[in-house]
Design a protein around this motif. Structure first.
Motif, PDB file in Angstrom:
ATOM      1  N   GLY A   1     -19.970 112.927  27.376  1.00  0.00           N
ATOM      2  CA  GLY A   1     -18.793 112.483  28.111  1.00  0.00           C
ATOM      3  C   GLY A   1     -18.504 111.001  28.018  1.00  0.00           C
ATOM      4  N   ALA A   2     -19.249 110.268  27.191  1.00  0.00           N
ATOM      5  CA  ALA A   2     -19.054 108.817  27.104  1.00  0.00           C
ATOM      6  C   ALA A   2     -17.774 108.442  26.375  1.00  0.00           C
ATOM      7  N   GLY A   3     -17.128 109.379  25.706  1.00  0.00           N
ATOM      8  CA  GLY A   3     -15.861 109.095  25.046  1.00  0.00           C
ATOM      9  C   GLY A   3     -16.036 108.507  23.664  1.00  0.00           C
ATOM     10  N   PRO A   4     -14.964 107.934  23.101  1.00  0.00           N
ATOM     11  CA  PRO A   4     -15.043 107.323  21.772  1.00  0.00           C
ATOM     12  C   PRO A   4     -16.085 106.202  21.737  1.00  0.00           C
ATOM     13  N   VAL A   5     -16.655 105.973  20.549  1.00  0.00           N
ATOM     14  CA  VAL A   5     -17.688 104.954  20.359  1.00  0.00           C
ATOM     15  C   VAL A   5     -17.166 103.941  19.347  1.00  0.00           C
ATOM     16  N   THR A   6     -17.176 102.664  19.732  1.00  0.00           N
ATOM     17  CA  THR A   6     -16.685 101.598  18.859  1.00  0.00           C
ATOM     18  C   THR A   6     -17.840 100.727  18.395  1.00  0.00           C
ATOM     19  N   PHE A   7     -17.893 100.475  17.088  1.00  0.00           N
ATOM     20  CA  PHE A   7     -18.932  99.648  16.475  1.00  0.00           C
ATOM     21  C   PHE A   7     -18.291  98.365  15.967  1.00  0.00           C
ATOM     22  N   ALA A   8     -18.909  97.219  16.271  1.00  0.00           N
ATOM     23  CA  ALA A   8     -18.356  95.934  15.861  1.00  0.00           C
ATOM     24  C   ALA A   8     -19.483  94.963  15.542  1.00  0.00           C
ATOM     25  N   GLY A   9     -19.129  93.880  14.857  1.00  0.00           N
ATOM     26  CA  GLY A   9     -20.119  92.843  14.563  1.00  0.00           C
ATOM     27  C   GLY A   9     -20.820  93.073  13.247  1.00  0.00           C
ATOM     28  N   ALA A  10     -21.988  92.429  13.118  1.00  0.00           N
ATOM     29  CA  ALA A  10     -22.743  92.440  11.864  1.00  0.00           C
ATOM     30  C   ALA A  10     -23.846  93.490  11.841  1.00  0.00           C
ATOM     31  N   GLY A  11     -23.824  94.430  12.776  1.00  0.00           N
ATOM     32  CA  GLY A  11     -24.860  95.449  12.835  1.00  0.00           C
ATOM     33  C   GLY A  11     -24.744  96.488  11.732  1.00  0.00           C
ATOM     34  N   ARG A  12     -25.853  97.145  11.490  1.00  0.00           N
ATOM     35  CA  ARG A  12     -25.905  98.336  10.646  1.00  0.00           C
ATOM     36  C   ARG A  12     -26.451  99.426  11.567  1.00  0.00           C
TER      37      ARG A  12
END
Length: 274
Positions: free
Chosen positions: A110-121
């Motif tokens: 139920g956490a909804g959409p997941v957004t990834f940002a920055g320099a992570g892998r």
């Protein structure tokens, strides 16, 4: 950009007939980490999803995945995310989580959409869920440590447990990673089975020319896959899962299935391996 591929479940009798290409097509996963992309593998082993997200210069949003059959990926699933790159941010459920290298994030159903940002892998693991437990960011200092093996047998290692009953609650996802002491190269040896849970491995921190020989198959008929840096493998419940590297490496293990009991295994004696 989102890409999804599928791995259907293979039984042990069928696996015996596979050649090297057949084994790799069925169990090996590469190309998960590509800049500007989210790449997922939907497996039919306890419906585990394995994948990677590399934002690069722009944020990436993971939401609808057709293979899940729901409007958003976490409508009926939970997720674990491990950052194996530089600092980055994951946003979900109205919260932002700054993740350093080695941090592990748990996101509930139920956490909804997941957004990834920055320099992570970002290494992504997801399986079906029945209850919404609290989201939690677990840095390595909060992980439970288990020390196993010894230098004399080349398998002295520290296991870090993150999404694990001794650290935090989850429905069926169990995630951690294993780091080796200097000179040790064998993982999960002596080998074992756990018929009630599947498992997936991601091998990383390998030098460009280093390789891990991942052993699989029934104890009486073992096979192997040659793994490069940032490649993953799905391990069916009937298969052993152990390996040895030509140099230093780390691997992330993740399980899903009937229980979350890390100790629920059937040990395989060295004399029984063929």
């Amino acid at each position: 950009m989102l890409t999804v591929s599928t791995r259907h479940a293979i039984d042990p009798v069928s696996a015996k007939a596979l050649d090297t290409k057949g084994l790799r097509d069925a169990f090996h996963m590469d190309g998960l980490f590509a800049e500007g992309q989210i790449n997922l593998v939907y497996t039919h082993y306890d419906r585990m999803i394995v994948g990677g997200a590399v934002p690069g210069g722009a944020a990436l949003v993971l939401d609808h995945v057709k293979e899940c059959g729901t409007a958003s990926i976490l409508d009926r699933r939970e997720m674990g995310i491990v950052n194996i790159g530089a600092e980055g941010t994951v946003s979900a459920g109205g919260s932002d989580y700054a993740m350093a290298r080695g941090d592990v994030l748990y996101l509930p159903m139920g956490a909804g959409p997941v957004t990834f940002a920055g320099a992570g892998r970002f290494y992504i693991l997801s399986c079906p869920a029945h209850h919404a437990y609290p989201a939690r960011l677990v840095p390595i200092g909060e992980a439970k440590q288990v020390h196993l093996g010894e230098a004399a047998t080349s398998n002295k290692r520290t296991i870090y447990q993150f999404i694990h009953p001794d650290v935090m609650p989850a429905c069926q996802l169990v995630v951690g990673y294993t780091q080796f002491h200097e000179g040790s190269v064998w993982n999960t040896m002596p080998a074992h089975l756990h018929d009630r849970r599947m498992e997936a491995y991601l091998y990383f921190d390998l030098a460009e020319n280093a390789r891990v020989f991942h052993f699989m198959g029934e104890p009486s008929e073992t096979r192997h896959l040659v793994m490069k840096n940032e490649e993953a493998v799905v391990s069916p419940p009937w298969s052993i899962h152990c390996g040895a590297g030509t140099g230093a490496y780390t691997f992330i293990w993740a399980m899903a299935g009937d229980n979350v009991d890390y100790r629920d295994v059937e040990m395989v004696g060295m004399e029984d391996l063929r």
